[in-house]
Design a protein around this motif. Sequence first.
Motif, PDB file in Angstrom:
ATOM      1  N   LEU A  17       0.822  -1.207   0.000  1.00 55.78           N
ATOM      2  CA  LEU A  17       0.000   0.000   0.000  1.00 55.78           C
ATOM      3  C   LEU A  17       0.856   1.257   0.000  1.00 55.78           C
ATOM      4  CD1 LEU A  17      -2.779  -0.928   2.588  1.00 55.78           C
ATOM      5  CD2 LEU A  17      -2.959  -0.887   0.099  1.00 55.78           C
ATOM      6  N   MET A  18       1.918   1.238   0.829  1.00 53.36           N
ATOM      7  CA  MET A  18       2.740   2.438   0.949  1.00 53.36           C
ATOM      8  C   MET A  18       4.055   2.089   1.645  1.00 53.36           C
ATOM      9  SD  MET A  18       1.332   5.994   2.499  1.00 53.36           S
ATOM     10  CE  MET A  18       2.223   7.504   2.398  1.00 53.36           C
ATOM     11  N   GLU A  19       5.124   2.750   1.230  1.00 52.54           N
ATOM     12  CA  GLU A  19       6.428   2.590   1.869  1.00 52.54           C
ATOM     13  C   GLU A  19       6.785   3.849   2.645  1.00 52.54           C
ATOM     14  OE1 GLU A  19       9.320  -0.226  -0.372  1.00 52.54           O
ATOM     15  OE2 GLU A  19       8.633   1.295  -1.799  1.00 52.54           O
ATOM     16  N   ASP A  20       7.744   3.747   3.523  1.00 58.89           N
ATOM     17  CA  ASP A  20       8.253   4.871   4.314  1.00 58.89           C
ATOM     18  C   ASP A  20       7.160   5.572   5.111  1.00 58.89           C
ATOM     19  OD1 ASP A  20      10.847   4.385   3.367  1.00 58.89           O
ATOM     20  OD2 ASP A  20      10.494   5.608   1.582  1.00 58.89           O
ATOM     21  N   VAL A  21       6.270   4.782   5.712  1.00 60.89           N
ATOM     22  CA  VAL A  21       5.180   5.312   6.534  1.00 60.89           C
ATOM     23  C   VAL A  21       5.726   5.646   7.918  1.00 60.89           C
ATOM     24  CG1 VAL A  21       2.959   4.766   7.605  1.00 60.89           C
ATOM     25  CG2 VAL A  21       3.420   4.053   5.257  1.00 60.89           C
ATOM     26  N   VAL A  22       5.422   6.864   8.382  1.00 62.62           N
ATOM     27  CA  VAL A  22       5.916   7.307   9.687  1.00 62.62           C
ATOM     28  C   VAL A  22       4.793   7.532  10.694  1.00 62.62           C
ATOM     29  CG1 VAL A  22       8.037   8.326   8.792  1.00 62.62           C
ATOM     30  CG2 VAL A  22       5.977   9.725   8.923  1.00 62.62           C
ATOM     31  N   VAL A  26      -5.986   5.624  13.152  1.00 58.66           N
ATOM     32  CA  VAL A  26      -7.116   4.717  12.997  1.00 58.66           C
ATOM     33  C   VAL A  26      -8.390   5.481  13.306  1.00 58.66           C
ATOM     34  CG1 VAL A  26      -8.151   2.561  13.786  1.00 58.66           C
ATOM     35  CG2 VAL A  26      -5.658   2.787  13.716  1.00 58.66           C
ATOM     36  N   GLU A  27      -9.358   5.402  12.364  1.00 64.94           N
ATOM     37  CA  GLU A  27     -10.599   6.149  12.554  1.00 64.94           C
ATOM     38  C   GLU A  27     -11.756   5.452  11.843  1.00 64.94           C
ATOM     39  OE1 GLU A  27     -11.956  10.285  10.777  1.00 64.94           O
ATOM     40  OE2 GLU A  27     -10.406  10.534  12.305  1.00 64.94           O
ATOM     41  N   ASN A  28     -12.674   4.877  12.621  1.00 63.86           N
ATOM     42  CA  ASN A  28     -13.906   4.286  12.079  1.00 63.86           C
ATOM     43  C   ASN A  28     -13.683   3.315  10.924  1.00 63.86           C
ATOM     44  OD1 ASN A  28     -15.455   5.828  13.903  1.00 63.86           O
ATOM     45  ND2 ASN A  28     -15.457   7.554  12.504  1.00 63.86           N
ATOM     46  N   GLY A  29     -12.822   2.349  11.122  1.00 65.56           N
ATOM     47  CA  GLY A  29     -12.579   1.352  10.082  1.00 65.56           C
ATOM     48  C   GLY A  29     -11.682   1.811   8.957  1.00 65.56           C
ATOM     49  N   LYS A  30     -11.099   2.989   9.089  1.00 63.04           N
ATOM     50  CA  LYS A  30     -10.180   3.493   8.081  1.00 63.04           C
ATOM     51  C   LYS A  30      -8.823   3.767   8.707  1.00 63.04           C
ATOM     52  CE  LYS A  30     -13.626   5.509   5.130  1.00 63.04           C
ATOM     53  NZ  LYS A  30     -14.109   6.682   4.424  1.00 63.04           N
ATOM     54  N   LEU A  31      -7.795   3.618   7.903  1.00 63.49           N
ATOM     55  CA  LEU A  31      -6.437   3.913   8.333  1.00 63.49           C
ATOM     56  C   LEU A  31      -5.918   5.066   7.497  1.00 63.49           C
ATOM     57  CD1 LEU A  31      -5.090   0.266   8.452  1.00 63.49           C
ATOM     58  CD2 LEU A  31      -5.885   1.632  10.369  1.00 63.49           C
ATOM     59  N   LYS A  32      -5.382   6.066   8.167  1.00 68.41           N
ATOM     60  CA  LYS A  32      -4.773   7.203   7.484  1.00 68.41           C
ATOM     61  C   LYS A  32      -3.272   7.018   7.578  1.00 68.41           C
ATOM     62  CE  LYS A  32      -8.587  10.262   8.605  1.00 68.41           C
ATOM     63  NZ  LYS A  32      -8.994  11.527   9.247  1.00 68.41           N
ATOM     64  N   LEU A  33      -2.627   6.867   6.428  1.00 65.23           N
ATOM     65  CA  LEU A  33      -1.199   6.593   6.359  1.00 65.23           C
ATOM     66  C   LEU A  33      -0.468   7.856   5.912  1.00 65.23           C
ATOM     67  CD1 LEU A  33      -1.459   3.230   4.382  1.00 65.23           C
ATOM     68  CD2 LEU A  33      -1.532   3.553   6.867  1.00 65.23           C
ATOM     69  N   TYR A  34       0.573   8.216   6.645  1.00 66.12           N
ATOM     70  CA  TYR A  34       1.364   9.397   6.340  1.00 66.12           C
ATOM     71  C   TYR A  34       2.805   8.978   6.062  1.00 66.12           C
ATOM     72  CZ  TYR A  34      -2.582  11.911   8.372  1.00 66.12           C
ATOM     73  OH  TYR A  34      -3.837  12.405   8.640  1.00 66.12           O
ATOM     74  N   GLY A  35       3.330   9.430   4.946  1.00 68.87           N
ATOM     75  CA  GLY A  35       4.681   9.076   4.550  1.00 68.87           C
ATOM     76  C   GLY A  35       5.721  10.073   5.016  1.00 68.87           C
ATOM     77  N   LEU A  36       6.959   9.665   4.925  1.00 69.63           N
ATOM     78  CA  LEU A  36       8.107  10.451   5.355  1.00 69.63           C
ATOM     79  C   LEU A  36       8.197  11.795   4.636  1.00 69.63           C
ATOM     80  CD1 LEU A  36      10.758  10.486   7.010  1.00 69.63           C
ATOM     81  CD2 LEU A  36      11.865   9.403   5.055  1.00 69.63           C
ATOM     82  N   LEU A  37       7.827  11.821   3.358  1.00 75.95           N
ATOM     83  CA  LEU A  37       7.954  13.039   2.562  1.00 75.95           C
ATOM     84  C   LEU A  37       6.613  13.754   2.372  1.00 75.95           C
ATOM     85  CD1 LEU A  37      10.448  11.700  -0.115  1.00 75.95           C
ATOM     86  CD2 LEU A  37      10.941  13.019   1.949  1.00 75.95           C
ATOM     87  N   GLY A  38       5.640  13.466   3.255  1.00 73.24           N
ATOM     88  CA  GLY A  38       4.358  14.149   3.196  1.00 73.24           C
ATOM     89  C   GLY A  38       3.279  13.419   2.414  1.00 73.24           C
ATOM     90  N   TYR A  40       0.234  10.916   1.585  1.00 72.40           N
ATOM     91  CA  TYR A  40      -0.935  10.584   2.394  1.00 72.40           C
ATOM     92  C   TYR A  40      -1.798   9.592   1.627  1.00 72.40           C
ATOM     93  CZ  TYR A  40      -5.495  11.039   4.618  1.00 72.40           C
ATOM     94  OH  TYR A  40      -6.700  10.777   5.239  1.00 72.40           O
ATOM     95  N   LYS A  41      -2.308   8.597   2.341  1.00 72.65           N
ATOM     96  CA  LYS A  41      -3.214   7.634   1.733  1.00 72.65           C
ATOM     97  C   LYS A  41      -4.196   7.194   2.803  1.00 72.65           C
ATOM     98  CE  LYS A  41      -2.191   4.502  -1.481  1.00 72.65           C
ATOM     99  NZ  LYS A  41      -1.631   3.325  -2.147  1.00 72.65           N
ATOM    100  N   GLU A  42      -5.447   7.034   2.418  1.00 68.32           N
ATOM    101  CA  GLU A  42      -6.478   6.552   3.332  1.00 68.32           C
ATOM    102  C   GLU A  42      -7.026   5.247   2.782  1.00 68.32           C
ATOM    103  OE1 GLU A  42     -10.753   8.241   4.681  1.00 68.32           O
ATOM    104  OE2 GLU A  42      -9.059   9.611   4.957  1.00 68.32           O
ATOM    105  N   VAL A  43      -7.066   4.217   3.643  1.00 68.13           N
ATOM    106  CA  VAL A  43      -7.533   2.899   3.218  1.00 68.13           C
ATOM    107  C   VAL A  43      -8.509   2.341   4.246  1.00 68.13           C
ATOM    108  CG1 VAL A  43      -5.434   2.352   1.935  1.00 68.13           C
ATOM    109  CG2 VAL A  43      -5.580   1.700   4.317  1.00 68.13           C
ATOM    110  N   GLU A  44      -9.416   1.496   3.771  1.00 59.62           N
ATOM    111  CA  GLU A  44     -10.311   0.787   4.682  1.00 59.62           C
ATOM    112  C   GLU A  44      -9.622  -0.492   5.112  1.00 59.62           C
ATOM    113  OE1 GLU A  44     -14.377   0.251   3.630  1.00 59.62           O
ATOM    114  OE2 GLU A  44     -14.465   2.186   2.625  1.00 59.62           O
ATOM    115  N   GLY A  45      -9.717  -0.800   6.403  1.00 56.65           N
ATOM    116  CA  GLY A  45      -9.111  -2.013   6.909  1.00 56.65           C
ATOM    117  C   GLY A  45      -8.764  -1.862   8.377  1.00 56.65           C
TER     118      GLY A  45
END
Length: 64
Positions: A17-22, A26-38, A40-45
């Motif tokens: 899904l994403m590399e270099d996540v820092v 977790v929010e209501n069945g969703k994950l907000k992923l933030y990377g080292l260089l800014g 952003y990705k939001e996924v269900e799971g």
Amino acid sequence: MCESKVVFRKGDSEELLMEDVVRVEVENGKLKLYGLLGEYKEVEGKIALMDMRSHKIVVVPYEG
């Protein structure tokens, strides 16, 4: 550094899904992923595994 890669596991297969996540929020069945260089990705799971030695976070489908 403490970056991790996040993979989505469904059955026996894993999809990157994403590399270099820092940061993971977790929010209501969703994950907000933030990377080292800014990045952003939001996924269900939900998080099934966090392995800090191998810097890997495993996400599986959210059933809720």
